[in-house]
Design a protein around this motif. Sequence first.
Motif, PDB file in Angstrom:
ATOM      1  N   THR A   1       2.119   3.310   0.642  1.00  0.00           N
ATOM      2  CA  THR A   1       1.588   2.273   0.699  1.00  0.00           C
ATOM      3  C   THR A   1       0.565   1.986   1.804  1.00  0.00           C
ATOM      4  O   THR A   1      -0.182   1.497   1.643  1.00  0.00           O
ATOM      5  CB  THR A   1       2.420   1.129   0.250  1.00  0.00           C
ATOM      6  OG1 THR A   1       3.456   1.087   1.461  1.00  0.00           O
ATOM      7  CG2 THR A   1       3.240   1.487  -0.971  1.00  0.00           C
ATOM      8  N   ARG A   2       1.140   2.283   2.975  1.00  0.00           N
ATOM      9  CA  ARG A   2       0.032   1.861   4.134  1.00  0.00           C
ATOM     10  C   ARG A   2      -1.064   3.037   4.125  1.00  0.00           C
ATOM     11  O   ARG A   2      -2.162   2.464   4.472  1.00  0.00           O
ATOM     12  CB  ARG A   2       0.864   2.276   5.423  1.00  0.00           C
ATOM     13  CG  ARG A   2       1.694   1.209   5.898  1.00  0.00           C
ATOM     14  CD  ARG A   2       2.283   1.350   7.162  1.00  0.00           C
ATOM     15  NE  ARG A   2       3.159  -0.042   7.414  1.00  0.00           N
ATOM     16  CZ  ARG A   2       2.442  -0.859   8.177  1.00  0.00           C
ATOM     17  NH1 ARG A   2       1.461  -1.135   8.470  1.00  0.00           N
ATOM     18  NH2 ARG A   2       3.330  -1.944   8.438  1.00  0.00           N
TER      19      ARG A   2
ATOM     20  N   LEU B   1      -2.934   3.365   1.599  1.00  0.00           N
ATOM     21  CA  LEU B   1      -3.897   2.805   0.530  1.00  0.00           C
ATOM     22  C   LEU B   1      -4.581   2.088   1.264  1.00  0.00           C
ATOM     23  O   LEU B   1      -5.507   1.399   0.651  1.00  0.00           O
ATOM     24  CB  LEU B   1      -3.114   2.381  -0.640  1.00  0.00           C
ATOM     25  CG  LEU B   1      -2.324   3.480  -1.524  1.00  0.00           C
ATOM     26  CD1 LEU B   1      -1.243   2.577  -2.601  1.00  0.00           C
ATOM     27  CD2 LEU B   1      -3.380   4.304  -2.240  1.00  0.00           C
TER      28      LEU B   1
ATOM     29  N   HIS C   1      -4.088  -7.038   2.066  1.00  0.00           N
ATOM     30  CA  HIS C   1      -3.123  -5.811   1.835  1.00  0.00           C
ATOM     31  C   HIS C   1      -2.763  -5.672   0.272  1.00  0.00           C
ATOM     32  O   HIS C   1      -2.712  -4.563  -0.181  1.00  0.00           O
ATOM     33  CB  HIS C   1      -1.844  -5.847   2.739  1.00  0.00           C
ATOM     34  CG  HIS C   1      -0.974  -6.795   2.472  1.00  0.00           C
ATOM     35  ND1 HIS C   1       0.281  -6.620   1.953  1.00  0.00           N
ATOM     36  CD2 HIS C   1      -0.789  -8.066   2.792  1.00  0.00           C
ATOM     37  CE1 HIS C   1       1.041  -7.680   2.038  1.00  0.00           C
ATOM     38  NE2 HIS C   1       0.294  -8.726   2.653  1.00  0.00           N
TER      39      HIS C   1
ATOM     40  N   ARG D   1      -3.020  -1.986  -2.340  1.00  0.00           N
ATOM     41  CA  ARG D   1      -1.745  -1.200  -2.706  1.00  0.00           C
ATOM     42  C   ARG D   1      -1.400  -1.361  -3.950  1.00  0.00           C
ATOM     43  O   ARG D   1      -0.327  -0.753  -4.615  1.00  0.00           O
ATOM     44  CB  ARG D   1      -0.603  -1.517  -1.921  1.00  0.00           C
ATOM     45  CG  ARG D   1      -0.858  -1.540  -0.178  1.00  0.00           C
ATOM     46  CD  ARG D   1       0.202  -1.410   0.773  1.00  0.00           C
ATOM     47  NE  ARG D   1       0.824  -2.681   0.999  1.00  0.00           N
ATOM     48  CZ  ARG D   1       1.542  -2.893   2.016  1.00  0.00           C
ATOM     49  NH1 ARG D   1       2.243  -2.051   2.938  1.00  0.00           N
ATOM     50  NH2 ARG D   1       2.102  -4.019   2.309  1.00  0.00           N
TER      51      ARG D   1
END
Length: 292
Positions: free
Chosen positions: A180-181, A183, A223, A227
């Motif tokens: 996920t980071r 993305l 964020h 994600r």
Amino acid sequence: MRLRITVPASTANLGPGFDAFGMALGLHDVVEAHLVDTGLKVEVVDAGAGDMADVPTDETHLVVRALRRTCEHLGTELPGLHLRCHNAIPHARGLGSSAAAVVAGISAGYAFAGKAVDDAALQLAAGFEGHADNAAASLYGGFVIAWRAGERFHAERLRPHEAIRPVVAVPEARSSTGETRGLLPAQVPHADAAFTAGRAALAVHALTARPDLLLAATDDRLHQGYRAPAYPASLRLVQALREHGVAAAISGAGPTVLALTTTGILPGDVAVEGFDVFELPVAHSGVQVAAG
């Protein structure tokens, strides 16, 4: 020597507080640690056993790694070790299971060395993940604001408003923090950064004094949207809840959805199929170590 370590789950970000906000929740892993003459034995039991099918039971187990690193830091050596891990926190769901394991191992290391947990414990715990939000929440309990200055991690604990009753919606699907980071973009529009900074500041006030402002305070442009491909169903639930006036956000790296309510329930006309929904109170105490 036998220890019983009880460590709470945690939720991070709380919307706009990316890598900065954490809150301890009333769901606990319990690790029983027993010094023996030689060898290492790791057991995973109870509700967590099925969810932990891919968890190693050797030196690479996260509790063991954290314990060994702490002993190295403190200059102590242990004989053999027997761990029995009662895992209630689901793995890879955004509820701080990794941070809880690290905090359990570090706390055990300090206890075996006969020392009280100090600031170095936060440095050790945050060093495993590169940020201190989940680790600080599990260490200290309550609501934490975490930050990094140079190579050092810091955290301040605040007491959330007593009216806040968190509810989580946990899907069967898992997510990976690393994925996920990946993305997240390297840059974001200045307007989005400014928007999120304002909401993060408001969130501190809302979480501690004005829960009626939580809907606005948990809005994020930094964020969660980026994600969305990792957890589309979770983000749809977040959006549906917010449309019904519920302060909802993705919990940590997801895919669990966090709702900050004052009732402990979600609106009945919001579809939650595919999610296990339950209230998790704020855990006002962090990790606890007792002779076991």
